[in-house]
Motif scaffolding. Structure first.
Motif, mmCIF file in Angstrom:
data_model
loop_
_atom_site.group_PDB
_atom_site.id
_atom_site.type_symbol
_atom_site.label_atom_id
_atom_site.label_comp_id
_atom_site.label_asym_id
_atom_site.label_seq_id
_atom_site.Cartn_x
_atom_site.Cartn_y
_atom_site.Cartn_z
ATOM 1 N N ASN A 67 42.787 59.030 41.654
ATOM 2 C CA ASN A 67 42.984 60.456 41.871
ATOM 3 C C ASN A 67 41.856 61.033 42.722
ATOM 4 N N ALA A 68 40.631 60.818 42.292
ATOM 5 C CA ALA A 68 39.481 61.413 42.966
ATOM 6 C C ALA A 68 39.318 60.880 44.384
ATOM 7 N N ASP A 69 39.538 59.589 44.571
ATOM 8 C CA ASP A 69 39.396 59.001 45.897
ATOM 9 C C ASP A 69 40.446 59.556 46.854
ATOM 10 N N HIS A 70 41.674 59.714 46.394
ATOM 11 C CA HIS A 70 42.728 60.246 47.257
ATOM 12 C C HIS A 70 42.538 61.734 47.537
ATOM 13 N N LEU A 71 42.122 62.503 46.543
ATOM 14 C CA LEU A 71 41.921 63.942 46.763
ATOM 15 C C LEU A 71 40.864 64.221 47.813
ATOM 16 N N ARG A 72 39.767 63.463 47.787
ATOM 17 C CA ARG A 72 38.694 63.745 48.741
ATOM 18 C C ARG A 72 39.083 63.409 50.179
ATOM 19 N N MET A 73 40.189 62.729 50.366
ATOM 20 C CA MET A 73 40.677 62.412 51.709
ATOM 21 C C MET A 73 41.753 63.394 52.172
ATOM 22 N N ASP A 74 42.137 64.342 51.325
ATOM 23 C CA ASP A 74 43.178 65.307 51.652
ATOM 24 C C ASP A 74 42.534 66.637 52.053
ATOM 25 N N ARG A 75 42.585 66.959 53.336
ATOM 26 C CA ARG A 75 41.898 68.153 53.850
ATOM 27 C C ARG A 75 42.294 69.453 53.141
ATOM 28 N N PRO A 76 43.599 69.718 52.913
ATOM 29 C CA PRO A 76 43.939 70.952 52.197
ATOM 30 C C PRO A 76 43.359 71.005 50.782
ATOM 31 N N SER A 77 43.302 69.874 50.092
ATOM 32 C CA SER A 77 42.725 69.844 48.748
ATOM 33 C C SER A 77 41.226 70.128 48.792
ATOM 34 N N VAL A 78 40.532 69.542 49.759
ATOM 35 C CA VAL A 78 39.094 69.774 49.905
ATOM 36 C C VAL A 78 38.832 71.246 50.226
ATOM 37 N N ALA A 79 39.609 71.808 51.141
ATOM 38 C CA ALA A 79 39.450 73.226 51.496
ATOM 39 C C ALA A 79 39.736 74.128 50.298
ATOM 40 N N PHE A 80 40.755 73.783 49.524
ATOM 41 C CA PHE A 80 41.097 74.553 48.332
ATOM 42 C C PHE A 80 39.919 74.549 47.354
ATOM 43 N N ALA A 81 39.341 73.375 47.082
ATOM 44 C CA ALA A 81 38.200 73.277 46.169
ATOM 45 C C ALA A 81 37.007 74.061 46.716
ATOM 46 N N ARG A 82 36.712 73.935 47.996
ATOM 47 C CA ARG A 82 35.584 74.644 48.600
ATOM 48 C C ARG A 82 35.747 76.157 48.448
ATOM 49 N N GLY A 83 36.976 76.646 48.524
ATOM 50 C CA GLY A 83 37.236 78.075 48.413
ATOM 51 C C GLY A 83 36.740 78.679 47.112
ATOM 52 N N PHE A 84 36.754 77.926 46.022
ATOM 53 C CA PHE A 84 36.267 78.450 44.743
ATOM 54 C C PHE A 84 34.768 78.698 44.786
ATOM 55 N N PHE A 85 34.032 77.847 45.485
ATOM 56 C CA PHE A 85 32.588 78.037 45.637
ATOM 57 C C PHE A 85 32.305 79.209 46.575
ATOM 58 N N GLU A 86 33.062 79.309 47.647
ATOM 59 C CA GLU A 86 32.879 80.423 48.581
ATOM 60 C C GLU A 86 33.136 81.770 47.918
ATOM 61 N N GLN A 87 34.024 81.774 46.921
ATOM 62 C CA GLN A 87 34.369 83.016 46.226
ATOM 63 C C GLN A 87 33.636 83.150 44.888
ATOM 64 N N HIS A 88 32.666 82.272 44.622
ATOM 65 C CA HIS A 88 31.821 82.345 43.428
ATOM 66 C C HIS A 88 32.628 82.278 42.138
ATOM 67 N N LYS A 89 33.637 81.428 42.108
ATOM 68 C CA LYS A 89 34.498 81.290 40.933
ATOM 69 C C LYS A 89 34.154 80.022 40.166
ATOM 70 N N PRO A 90 34.386 80.027 38.857
ATOM 71 C CA PRO A 90 34.080 78.844 38.048
ATOM 72 C C PRO A 90 34.880 77.609 38.466
ATOM 73 N N VAL A 91 34.195 76.469 38.435
ATOM 74 C CA VAL A 91 34.796 75.166 38.716
ATOM 75 C C VAL A 91 34.350 74.215 37.611
ATOM 76 N N ALA A 92 35.306 73.508 37.001
ATOM 77 C CA ALA A 92 35.006 72.538 35.954
ATOM 78 C C ALA A 92 35.481 71.168 36.417
ATOM 79 N N VAL A 93 34.594 70.180 36.352
ATOM 80 C CA VAL A 93 34.905 68.845 36.854
ATOM 81 C C VAL A 93 34.416 67.800 35.862
ATOM 82 N N ILE A 94 35.227 66.776 35.675
ATOM 83 C CA ILE A 94 34.866 65.708 34.742
ATOM 84 C C ILE A 94 35.049 64.342 35.406
ATOM 85 N N CYS A 95 34.159 63.437 35.046
ATOM 86 C CA CYS A 95 34.247 62.035 35.417
ATOM 87 C C CYS A 95 34.185 61.845 36.932
ATOM 88 N N HIS A 96 35.160 61.165 37.522
ATOM 89 C CA HIS A 96 35.184 60.902 38.955
ATOM 90 C C HIS A 96 35.667 62.101 39.778
#
Length: 187
Positions: free
Chosen positions: A84-113
């Protein structure tokens, strides 16, 4: 606790190969706390869960990552699973979506890989966090201050190492989402 997250909309971002328990337990806990939860993936259809290396259940995707923006949600949860984690990091829209939470100062919770996508999103500089131990060097190279702790909270970023940490991870995630935006969280 049901009222604690009422009115909060939370995205779970994942794809095939996610560690099922790292999705289902937080999903159920956030729903029980009153949150509206949605499953986001690189493509619509279903995503396949895993119980470590054995196939588990498939889950229906609510939206493709390319069709949503972080501003539609109050928080993001990133389950683990190596594939899951390896494939997500290669998907540009998924990476941009995740980055958007940091740009908007919103909580992000991540576990394991799940943290691999955050390294790809270039949002870990100066952040204190944990992960599955094999990601230590990757996350440190991405600028994180990696520690081996059950759960770490750093200005809205909640991180944990493995399924055994789920109780602490879930409690910290609910706490951070109930607090809302975090001024110190930056991309």
């Amino acid at each position: 606790m049901a009222e604690r997250l009422t009115g909060k909309r939370v995205a779970f971002l994942m794809t095939d190969g996610f560690e099922q328990v790292e999705f289902t337990r937080p999903w159920e806990a956030l729903r029980a706390a009153g949150a509206e939860v949605e499953l986001i993936a690189p493509e619509t259809g279903t995503v396949q869960g895993m119980n470590h290396v054995e196939p588990a259940d498939a889950f229906e995707v609510d939206h493709a990552a390319s069709d949503v923006e972080a501003d539609l949600y109050d928080a993001l949860v990133l389950p683990g699973g190596v594939v899951n984690a390896d494939h997500l990091r290669m998907d540009r829209p998924s990476v941009a979506f995740a980055r958007g939470f940091f740009e908007q100062h919103k909580p992000v919770a991540v576990i394991c890989h799940g943290a691999w996508i955050l390294a790809e999103a270039d949002v870990l500089h100066g952040r204190r966090m944990t992960s599955y131990p094999s990601l230590r060097t990757d996350l440190a190279n991405a600028g994180a201050d990696w520690v081996d702790e059950q759960v770490v909270v750093d200005e809205g970023l909640v991180s944990s190492r493995r399924p055994d940490d789920l109780p602490a991870f879930i409690d910290a995630t609910i706490e951070e989402i109930s607090e809302g935006a975090h001024a110190g969280q930056v991309a």
